[in-house]
Design an enzyme around this catalytic site. Sequence first.
Site, short mmCIF file in Angstrom:
data_model
loop_
_atom_site.label_atom_id
_atom_site.label_comp_id
_atom_site.label_asym_id
_atom_site.label_seq_id
_atom_site.Cartn_x
_atom_site.Cartn_y
_atom_site.Cartn_z
N GLU A 116 21.68 16.19 54.87
CA GLU A 116 20.29 16.37 55.26
C GLU A 116 20.04 15.85 56.67
OE1 GLU A 116 17.71 14.62 52.35
OE2 GLU A 116 15.92 14.86 53.58
N GLY A 168 10.45 13.46 49.51
CA GLY A 168 9.47 12.41 49.24
C GLY A 168 9.22 11.55 50.46
N ASP A 223 21.65 11.78 53.65
CA ASP A 223 20.53 12.04 54.56
C ASP A 223 20.68 11.14 55.77
OD1 ASP A 223 16.85 11.96 54.25
OD2 ASP A 223 18.20 12.56 55.87
N SER A 266 16.65 8.56 46.09
CA SER A 266 17.13 8.28 47.45
C SER A 266 17.52 6.80 47.54
CB SER A 266 16.02 8.58 48.46
OG SER A 266 16.48 8.36 49.77
N LYS A 282 21.13 10.47 46.34
CA LYS A 282 21.10 10.74 47.79
C LYS A 282 21.32 9.42 48.50
CE LYS A 282 17.21 11.56 50.93
NZ LYS A 282 16.04 12.45 51.21
N LYS A 300 8.65 19.13 52.18
CA LYS A 300 7.71 18.02 52.03
C LYS A 300 6.33 18.53 52.44
CE LYS A 300 10.86 14.24 53.21
NZ LYS A 300 11.19 13.25 54.26
N LYS A 335 21.35 7.40 52.06
CA LYS A 335 21.02 7.35 53.48
C LYS A 335 22.28 6.97 54.25
CE LYS A 335 16.57 8.14 53.41
NZ LYS A 335 15.96 9.30 54.08
N ASP A 376 15.15 18.71 57.09
CA ASP A 376 13.95 17.99 56.65
C ASP A 376 13.02 17.92 57.87
OD1 ASP A 376 13.45 14.56 55.30
OD2 ASP A 376 12.05 16.01 56.15
C1 LIG Z 1 10.80 5.93 54.78
S1 LIG Z 1 11.88 7.33 54.75
C2 LIG Z 1 10.92 8.65 54.20
C3 LIG Z 1 11.67 9.95 54.50
C4 LIG Z 1 12.89 10.13 53.62
N1 LIG Z 1 12.52 10.15 52.22
C5 LIG Z 1 13.41 9.80 51.27
O1 LIG Z 1 14.54 9.44 51.49
C6 LIG Z 1 12.91 9.85 49.86
C7 LIG Z 1 11.80 8.88 49.67
C8 LIG Z 1 11.16 9.04 48.30
O2 LIG Z 1 11.89 8.94 47.30
O3 LIG Z 1 9.94 9.31 48.27
C9 LIG Z 1 13.64 11.41 53.98
O4 LIG Z 1 13.99 11.54 55.17
O5 LIG Z 1 13.91 12.26 53.15
MG LIG Z 2 15.14 13.31 54.77
#
Ligand SMILES: CSCC[C@@H](NC(=O)CCC(=O)O)C(=O)O
Ligand SMILES: [Mg+2]
Length: 366
Positions: free
Chosen positions: A212, A289, A187, A133, A159, A261, A161, A237
Amino acid sequence: MKITGIEMRRIAMPLVAPFRTSFGTETARDVLLVRVVTPDSEGWGECAAMSEPLYSSEYADGAAEALRRFLIPALPARVDAFGTGRALAPFKGHRMAKAALETAVLDAQLRSSGQSFASFLGAAAERVPCGVSVGIMDSIPELLDAVEGYLSEGYVRIKLKIQPGWDLAPVRAVRERFGPDVPLQVDANAAYTLTDAPHLAKLDAFDLLLIEQPLANDDMVQHAALARRITTPVCLDESIESAEHAAAAITLGACSIINVKPARVGGYLEARRIHDLARAHGVAVWCGGMLETGIGRAANVALAALPGFTLPGDTSASRRYFATDITPPFELRDGHLNVPAGPGIGVDPVQDILDEVTTSTEWITR
Ligand SMILES: CSCC[C@@H](NC(=O)CCC(=O)O)C(=O)O
Ligand SMILES: [Mg+2]
């Protein structure tokens, strides 16, 4: 299994680099760990709640309070993981707190019986392909450098953001730089509304694996409407907090892929229920994650090895977030992480590292 005591431990884990999403920027994780002690074993669970209620309504201090006042006292003197889920069910919400406790009980139970998480959950693989991510960055060149670094480390999926103002340009730049074949997804962490549908439809040109959580966590009907207006598959998610939510989302057509998750859904038993339900409906799942330490990461990697987890997850190497993990680090090999094979989660904290990062401990006698 008799529980003799439970420890709640807070640790401060600085991130190797700021991690920016549509709802904020993380520079360190304030992690709540739960350790369940029984006469012949102990088990660990990691509470994934962030410091502030920005990803969901939960936050670390609130989770600790819910565990201390309600969830831990509700556990029978003798209990297993299934009994833990039943004992905690009357309490509304606090799924990340519940997940940490149930996972610690499950870990203790499996260490005692000698069974691995992977075997207990029904894993079908000994290693899992790993995505990564990538946060929102200050510039496109900075983003492209980060993506190039992750691809060179071997990550099999990228991925990004996104948020309004940072979506089409970064996706276009990654496609132009790295080509059409890199598995790529985005995402939004609920940053858009249904009125953005025409804008989000412009992402269809980039052959993304999925988008996402484009809309708010409680926008189930709106996600179904959006899914009819874009060709990029919608993945949920934050919206999916239980198997019931997953069933509703599938029935409504709100998503065609689910980011599972365990922390968000109350634990690995519910995560497996969602996996089973999705698989029965031909809906792909992948393991998300929450910037877990090696404790949560170990359990997530075991879950990601189940047969319905057909898309690479956000199960990155420890070094993606931490210079020094509290367990032996998870290291990417050929784009994969090995599934721990030992009893329970199959990893243990390194005590002197754990002690170094510990900010508080609290022992609750049973
Ligand atoms: C601080 S953001 C945590 C939530 C985010 N998690 C990630 O982007 C992956 C984080 C990881 O690699 O653990 C999501 O919305 O999927
Ligand atoms: Mg997410």
